[in-house]
Each structure stands twice: as C-alpha cells, then as structure tokens.
Scaffold this active site. Structure first.
Site, short mmCIF file in Angstrom:
data_model
loop_
_atom_site.label_atom_id
_atom_site.label_comp_id
_atom_site.label_asym_id
_atom_site.label_seq_id
_atom_site.Cartn_x
_atom_site.Cartn_y
_atom_site.Cartn_z
CB CYS A 42 -6.51 9.89 -8.03
SG CYS A 42 -6.97 8.41 -8.96
NE ARG A 52 -1.19 5.08 -1.33
CZ ARG A 52 -2.25 5.59 -1.93
NH1 ARG A 52 -2.22 5.83 -3.24
NH2 ARG A 52 -3.33 5.92 -1.25
CG ASP A 53 -2.70 9.61 -2.18
OD1 ASP A 53 -2.44 9.82 -3.38
OD2 ASP A 53 -3.84 9.73 -1.71
CG HIS A 74 -7.87 8.33 1.27
ND1 HIS A 74 -6.57 7.96 1.51
CD2 HIS A 74 -7.85 9.03 0.10
CE1 HIS A 74 -5.79 8.41 0.54
NE2 HIS A 74 -6.54 9.07 -0.33
CG HIS A 88 -7.96 13.24 -2.45
ND1 HIS A 88 -6.77 13.42 -3.10
CD2 HIS A 88 -7.94 11.95 -2.00
CE1 HIS A 88 -6.07 12.29 -3.07
NE2 HIS A 88 -6.77 11.38 -2.42
CG ASN A 110 -4.46 12.42 0.54
OD1 ASN A 110 -5.35 11.61 0.72
ND2 ASN A 110 -3.44 12.20 -0.28
#
Lengths: 310, 310
Positions: free
Chosen positions: B243, B18-19, B210, B212, B252
């Site tokens: 993002c 996803r990210d 979560h 980064h 991440n």
C-alpha cells in the site's frame, strides 16, 4: 483460537551465533562474531547457542568455536551459553574449552541423520551413551532431535517415532531436550499432534522448540505450541540459519518477530522487539543473507528494502 | 489449537493483478499482464481482482484497466472478475467497460483514508450512496474497508469503529464485504477480537479477509479467522502487493502459501500449491520484486535463492 490460557512467560534461546553464522558462506572473523554477540547480549538476550564444536572441515564457519566460547564466557558469565556438539569428540573438546551446556544433536529420521551426521539413529544413541558421563560437575547435557516433525527426504516423521526417541533420550538422564522443525514446512495440525504425543513423556524436563520458517508457518506453530504449554523457543536474530542437508529450508524464526508475537499476546519474554530489530538491521547492513519480517519492514519504511512498493 | 471445526472449503480471490501489479514500479505492458493473468487462470484461480479503475495519475501502473478487463472478460467469462474503485467516477468508468463486480474501497481510520483517498470517512460513505445505484442488472457491489485492524498512523483500530462501519455499509445494500489488514502487523488476538465483534453484524453477507504479511502473521491470522468461520480470503501469487500509504507494509499473503496452509489443514480450495508456485516463479524470474515462502524455497532447492545456506 483461544488466547486466555497462554503461558505467562517464555524463554528464548538465541541461536544466531551457531545456526545463523554457520549458514553464512564466508567465515565471519572472530572479532566480528564477538561484536555481534555483544550486541545481542546488550539487546537483552541471556541465553544463547554460541557456537558448535564440529569438524572445521565440515563447518569451517565455526572453526573459531573455542575462542568464541572462551571469550564470551569471560566477558559474560551471567549468560547461559550452549554449544552444539554432533559427537563425543566435539563434546570432549567443548568441555575442555569450558563449555557448561552441551547440546548433542541427531535426527529423528534415518536419512537426515545419515546426511547430516553420517550415522544411523541407533549409532547416534550409542554415541550419546558415551557423552552422558561428561555431564555433571557443572556441565549440563541437552539433546536436540532434528527432523522431529518433517524430514526433507522422508516427509512427515511419525509422532510415535519421536516419542520413542524422547523416552530413550530422557532415560539416559539429560537435563533438557529440544525438538527441531528443521525444514520449516510442518503444518500446525501435525506440529500440535507431535507435541501432544510427546508432552506426557517429558516428565518435567525443559523442552525447547526450534522452528524454521520456510513456508511462513513458524508463528502459527509457536501459537500451537503455546496452547500446549510449551514456552521455550530457539530463534535467530534476523531469521538467519538453515541446514546444509535440508534443501530449500529457510532460516530460523527471527527472534525479533517471535518477541513481537509473544509480547503482543501477553507472554513475557523480558525482551524488546525494537532492540532486537537494531541488531538484525546491523547484520543485514553488513551483508549477511537473510532478514526477518520486522527488520525488513523497518528498512522499507526508509525506502531501503523491497517490502514497500513506493 | 483446535483443528476439528474448520470450514470444509475456502474461497480464494486472487488480487495480484490489482494489488500486486500496482505495487511494481514500472508499468507492466498490457500483453504481459494478460499473459500473467492467463497463467493464473490456468493454475485454477476462478475469482480475481483483475484491475482498478483509478486515476492513471495516481496509479499509472493500472492505466490499462479498461483493456485488461475487457480482454479477460472476453476470453474467460467463467472467471469472477472484481475491479477496485475508489470513487463514483471510477465506478462509472468500470461499469461502462463491462465490470460486473465493483469493489469500492475506503479506510476505517480517518488518517489512512485521507492519505489514500483524500476524503474523510463520512465523505467516503456519502460517495458510496452515489455508487449504490450502479448496482443491479447484473452488477454486484462489494465494499472493502481498509485498515480494519491496524492503521499505519493511528495504530490499533477499535473493533467498535469497524463494526459501526460494517453496519453502515451493509444497510446500504451491498452484496459482499472485505475487511483488510492493510499493514500486516495485527496480532491474532486483536485480529480475532475484531472478527468476533463484526461477525454477528454480517447478516449472511459474504465477507472476505485481505491480509498482508508484513510481520509474518498472515497464516496465524488466517487460522484465527477459520476458527471463527470466515473462509474467504484475498491473496496474491508471489506475495506481491502493498500500500503506497502504509509505510513499511509488505505484500499480501502469497496465494501459494495460503493454499498449502488451507489444503494441509483439510480446508478445500480447489487449487494446488504446486501449480501456483510455477506462476510465482515466473513472476520472480521476470524481475518482479517479492516472493512468497513456497516459491523462495523452490528456488533455493536449485541453489538459486537466498533461503538455503549452502
């Protein structure tokens, strides 16, 4: 994680001109080196490993060590300039060229010392005996122990081995020490264990820590060191650096990242991360290979780096 | 730094599909995505944010979310699959397509929520009220609070603000929470402060973190979290992610780096870093943009990366 008992200040020794420039494949012209060093000093760095007196055959990148040292000494007598030396010959040449702080290096692990210096550890200690007489009359002697935590060939280096070497070196009368995490893979529990064993043996001698960031562990290891009262660090602007005999090892912790970290925790360095980022950006723009975290992010904000997705 | 009271185990939720994939400019063909996800599952990952049900206009990279979710559910019913949803419409579409864990996201800071979701925080909480009824009958609802530590526009987000949001969300009856350090610049003292304030309010609800890695702080923040008993982490193989509305933010924390760190500290993840590095190398070889520390070092050992100087 405790933040209430950190050291109030920390000293940073910039090693980019030595560890960084030697890791760049092409020879950086002397004038260019001097320009970079000027920019580092302008950014506030007042302690620096400025070059290395080694065989130009082994490290041609630093073949201009005498010229660099002489010129920066002349322009900036206020900056503490260290030079790395791997042997007596280098130490003598350094002193002849005006070096005031010699940093003699060998490795804690036999196999890395053999690969890097082509000596046994015992031979390196004997060589140190021949270098000690050069100290005095305004010349300081420091000793860096590479692979003090991990060896690329032997894995974890036992704290007791490092402790024994620290005692041996200290007994010879050096003015400071440096323990190097040469390959940047040491976990903070192991890192703290070695520092805990070594600390009581330092006997007031200043001890620098030299930490590479291969596995992204540099800052957590810095925190572990601060918790134990260590507050002197080597770092390199832009995260430059490496070791030819540590396969896969990445560069030093970036000075700008370290300063952001320390200042953010309230540990005063006398430096500003933003000023250092400017120098890191310039090194990157000039095509040098690596880049620290803050500089990468700075470029990404302009859509010029790989860090920001769109 | 204390290593004696760490959690015995940690759960890792892989968010690269996803990210990570949404941060790659080009659309990764669905078959390719499925191949990568298969490799991740083969490497042992059993919990995964597999896609996002968002407008394909906003994030065309994940326009195939229904297909990816359906296919991985069919092949791997044993894997816990989360899908990100930014609104009711996405949540409904996700449930229609068989999603069993919805992860509804909004930001703690008004300006980031506006930039990312185009809503006020109050509007996002109202939208959550409309999503809550979708939970039950085998559907779990999780809520991710972005910018829980730092906002790219507002700087430090106060722990009290995050605590208020955690209480508001928890009162609505969600099954888990996630606090996101969206921009990766939070220092560990601030990070720990927020977790310390939030922890008593969780009331037994599992809380993921979560993180980064923009300024290289991910692992020291993980350590700060472990010290406070948090042991659920999002991470992305190869350090992919970002993002679109956090200028300069990097990806991440890399799953392989996190696993090396946790396992090295004795916190069991059920994963092996080496298996994850293989997947990270494949992503890199296929031209995806970023690379974590272990993978970079792995390439450098072969003289294929930028980490090793010569």
């Amino acid at each position: 994680m405790d933040f209430s008992r950190l050291p109030k200040t920390a000293a940073i020794r910039e090693v980019c001109p030595r560890d960084g420039f030697q890791s760049v494949k092409e020879f950086i012209p002397t004038e260019k080196k001097l320009d970079y060093i000027e920019a580092m000093i302008a950014a506030g760095l007042d302690e620096m490993e400025v070059t290395s007196f080694v065989s130009p055959k082994a490290i041609p990148q630093l073949a201009d060590s005498a010229e660099v040292l002489t010129e920066i000494r002349r322009r900036h007598p206020e900056v503490r300039l260290t030079v790395l030396v791997p042997n007596l010959k280098g130490a003598e040449r350094a002193v002849e060229n005006g070096a005031r702080i010699l940093n003699y290096v060998f490795s804690a692990s036999e196999s890395h010392n053999k690969a890097n210096i082509n000596r046994t550890v015992a031979e390196s200690l004997n060589e140190l005996d021949r270098i000690v007489p050069l100290a005095g009359n305004g010349v300081e002697l420091s000793v860096s122990i590479a692979t003090s935590f991990m060896c690329p060939f032997e894995g974890r280096v036992s704290p007791e081995r490092v402790a024994g070497l620290v005692e041996a070196v200290r007994a010879k009368g050096v003015q400071s020490l440096c323990l190097a995490e040469t390959i940047g893979t040491c976990l903070p529990n192991d890192f703290a264990e070695t520092l805990t064993v070594v600390r009581p043996l330092l006997d007031g001698i200043p001890a620098y820590l030299h930490i590479h960031d291969t596995y992204g562990l540099a800052l957590v290891n810095v925190k572990a060191a601060l918790d134990l009262g260590f507050n002197r660090f080597d770092s390199a602007i832009g995260g430059l650096g490496g070791c030819p005999f540590a396969p896969g090892a990445a560069g030093n912790v970036a000075t700008e990242d370290l300063v952001y970290f320390l200042e953010g925790l309230g540990v005063e360095t006398g430096l500003r991360a933003a000023a250092l980022v400017s120098v890191a950006r310039r090194l990157k723009e000039d095509g040098l290979a690596t880049m620290g975290h803050l500089a990468a992010s700075s470029f990404a904000r302009e859509g010029r780096g790989g860090a920001c997705p769109e």
